[in-house]
Write an enzyme that holds these catalytic residues in place. Sequence first.
Site, PDB file in Angstrom:
ATOM      1  N   ARG A  35      -2.534  -2.147 -23.471  1.00  0.00           N
ATOM      2  CA  ARG A  35      -4.235  -1.601 -22.729  1.00  0.00           C
ATOM      3  C   ARG A  35      -4.871  -1.597 -24.439  1.00  0.00           C
ATOM      4  O   ARG A  35      -6.075  -2.085 -23.970  1.00  0.00           O
ATOM      5  CB  ARG A  35      -3.988  -0.291 -22.249  1.00  0.00           C
ATOM      6  CG  ARG A  35      -3.431  -0.570 -20.925  1.00  0.00           C
ATOM      7  CD  ARG A  35      -3.978   0.405 -19.398  1.00  0.00           C
ATOM      8  NE  ARG A  35      -3.341  -0.345 -18.133  1.00  0.00           N
ATOM      9  CZ  ARG A  35      -3.420   0.334 -16.990  1.00  0.00           C
ATOM     10  NH1 ARG A  35      -3.238   1.828 -16.937  1.00  0.00           N
ATOM     11  NH2 ARG A  35      -2.833  -0.330 -16.109  1.00  0.00           N
ATOM     12  N   LYS A 197       6.209  -5.028   1.926  1.00  0.00           N
ATOM     13  CA  LYS A 197       5.632  -4.711   2.903  1.00  0.00           C
ATOM     14  C   LYS A 197       4.617  -5.936   3.229  1.00  0.00           C
ATOM     15  O   LYS A 197       3.788  -6.640   2.464  1.00  0.00           O
ATOM     16  CB  LYS A 197       5.210  -3.106   2.799  1.00  0.00           C
ATOM     17  CG  LYS A 197       6.119  -2.282   3.249  1.00  0.00           C
ATOM     18  CD  LYS A 197       5.507  -1.187   2.959  1.00  0.00           C
ATOM     19  CE  LYS A 197       6.348  -0.002   3.285  1.00  0.00           C
ATOM     20  NZ  LYS A 197       5.607   1.665   3.223  1.00  0.00           N
ATOM     21  N   GLY A 353       0.821  -5.191  -9.060  1.00  0.00           N
ATOM     22  CA  GLY A 353       1.817  -4.376 -10.259  1.00  0.00           C
ATOM     23  C   GLY A 353       3.371  -4.384 -10.232  1.00  0.00           C
ATOM     24  O   GLY A 353       3.538  -4.764 -11.459  1.00  0.00           O
ATOM     25  N   GLY A 376      -4.934  -2.434  -8.319  1.00  0.00           N
ATOM     26  CA  GLY A 376      -5.484  -2.492  -7.612  1.00  0.00           C
ATOM     27  C   GLY A 376      -6.720  -2.722  -7.061  1.00  0.00           C
ATOM     28  O   GLY A 376      -7.509  -3.523  -6.248  1.00  0.00           O
TER      29      GLY A 376
HETATM   30  P1  AMP Z   1       5.141  -4.331  -3.172  1.00  0.00           P
HETATM   31  O1  AMP Z   1       4.401  -3.192  -4.294  1.00  0.00           O
HETATM   32  O2  AMP Z   1       5.022  -3.933  -2.106  1.00  0.00           O
HETATM   33  O3  AMP Z   1       5.058  -5.523  -4.414  1.00  0.00           O
HETATM   34  O4  AMP Z   1       6.881  -4.373  -3.770  1.00  0.00           O
HETATM   35  C1  AMP Z   1       7.880  -4.165  -4.670  1.00  0.00           C
HETATM   36  C2  AMP Z   1       8.980  -3.657  -4.540  1.00  0.00           C
HETATM   37  O5  AMP Z   1       9.702  -4.340  -3.457  1.00  0.00           O
HETATM   38  C3  AMP Z   1      10.192  -3.799  -5.502  1.00  0.00           C
HETATM   39  O6  AMP Z   1      10.477  -2.724  -6.051  1.00  0.00           O
HETATM   40  C4  AMP Z   1      11.681  -4.301  -5.174  1.00  0.00           C
HETATM   41  O7  AMP Z   1      12.760  -3.667  -5.351  1.00  0.00           O
HETATM   42  C5  AMP Z   1      11.177  -4.491  -3.882  1.00  0.00           C
HETATM   43  N1  AMP Z   1      11.918  -5.308  -2.549  1.00  0.00           N
HETATM   44  C6  AMP Z   1      11.234  -6.681  -3.033  1.00  0.00           C
HETATM   45  N2  AMP Z   1      12.698  -7.557  -1.917  1.00  0.00           N
HETATM   46  C7  AMP Z   1      13.211  -6.589  -1.419  1.00  0.00           C
HETATM   47  C8  AMP Z   1      14.078  -6.274  -0.156  1.00  0.00           C
HETATM   48  N3  AMP Z   1      14.541  -7.939   0.271  1.00  0.00           N
HETATM   49  N4  AMP Z   1      14.601  -5.780   0.377  1.00  0.00           N
HETATM   50  C9  AMP Z   1      13.810  -3.839   0.034  1.00  0.00           C
HETATM   51  N5  AMP Z   1      12.922  -4.189  -1.386  1.00  0.00           N
HETATM   52  C10 AMP Z   1      12.592  -5.727  -1.608  1.00  0.00           C
END
Ligand code: AMP
Length: 395
Positions: A35, A197, A353, A376
């Site tokens: 940064r 999610k 992130g 964000g």
């Molecule tokens: P997000 O913050 O929603 O972008 O999610 C990122 C996180 O999703 C990472 O830490 C990954 O380890 C997790 N992730 C990716 N694929 C899977 C999966 N099939 N099952 C559980 N966690 C996952």
Amino acid sequence: MKTLSDFNFKDQKAIIRVDFNVPLDENFNVTDTTRIEAAKPTIDKILKDGGSVILMSHLGRPKGKEDQYSLKHIVGETSKILGVNVKFAEDSRGDVAKNAAADLKPGEVLLLENLRFYKEEEAGDKEMAKELASLGDIYVNDAFGTAHRAHASTTIIADYFPENKTFGMLLAKEIESIEKVLKHAERPVTAVLGGSKVSSKITVIENILDKIDHMIIGGGMTFTFIKALGGKIGNSICEDDKLELALEILEKAKAKNVQILLPVDVVAADAFSNEANTQIVDVTQIPDGWQGLDAGPKSLEAIKKVILESKTILWNGPLGVFEMETFSNGTIELGNFIAEATKNGAFSLVGGGDSVAAVKQFGFEPKMSYVSTGGGAMLEMLEGKTLPGIAAIQG
Ligand code: AMP
């Protein structure tokens, strides 16, 4: 609108909002200087013009004045990176700041103490903004990571510079890159949405459906879609209260002629562990006790085809649990495909992130057109929101 290069900073004091919210180890050494380095081009331009620079930033989430969050810890590293002996004002307000700014000569750089030692910063307090504004002649915002916050130093301060305000080079590049995807994209446009999610990405999905041709769904959110479609997902991660929503997204995409690509096979594991037993299975036939943790080979083939045909690519979220080596292949392969497409002339933007972490970890950063620094803030732009820090400069 004026850009940084339209200003001549000779004998001017630029007050710059930077994002020096850097990680420190237990001895207060900066462990990642990205940064600070990112702000250097803007600072260099001002110094080269013959101006002086007042830097202001937050660090962490202090509750009042807490020594561990003092920006004094980064003065040495900042001096090293800028090649200038950076001065430090132990207070961002009052006589300390005023006198230090008044003493500043062309070519000099002053760093103010952590803005968040005052609760007025995050409250967007007018008095604080006015005080900060009084320190400089030209306001420069180069902190994308806080552009979605209407804080005193990121937004309110701009009111006191009706003409003399501009984006720094870093923030200008962020805005340009995101607008290149959202407003002036060359087609076909593909969005890759991974991560854990659906719920955290839903507003992004709804906003971008009008702007894309393909949506590749991967990572943990896959299983909410697959279950909604009637597949067997075993123990895979799933948001049961979002099944209806997943079907609605698929319908909306169809109505808008967006091709959705869901995985057809996955790497399933018998535990959420790097040492788990694994097998490749059909995404709709995951055995009980097993969970999908990475994209399978057939899915990757299909993803490769779409990515290599795309002219604009947005990547947000990993395709698997890339933090564990056993499940990192899908995310690495996706990085390879996007790198190849980029080499062939596509524009690729990575943001959010975890995908940024993955891109850095696997060395893809120089192979992407742009890697966004503001998690964000980037998501809010993709959601179609107007960021207060950006509007304050444009208005
Ligand atoms: P997000 O913050 O929603 O972008 O999610 C990122 C996180 O999703 C990472 O830490 C990954 O380890 C997790 N992730 C990716 N694929 C899977 C999966 N099939 N099952 C559980 N966690 C996952």
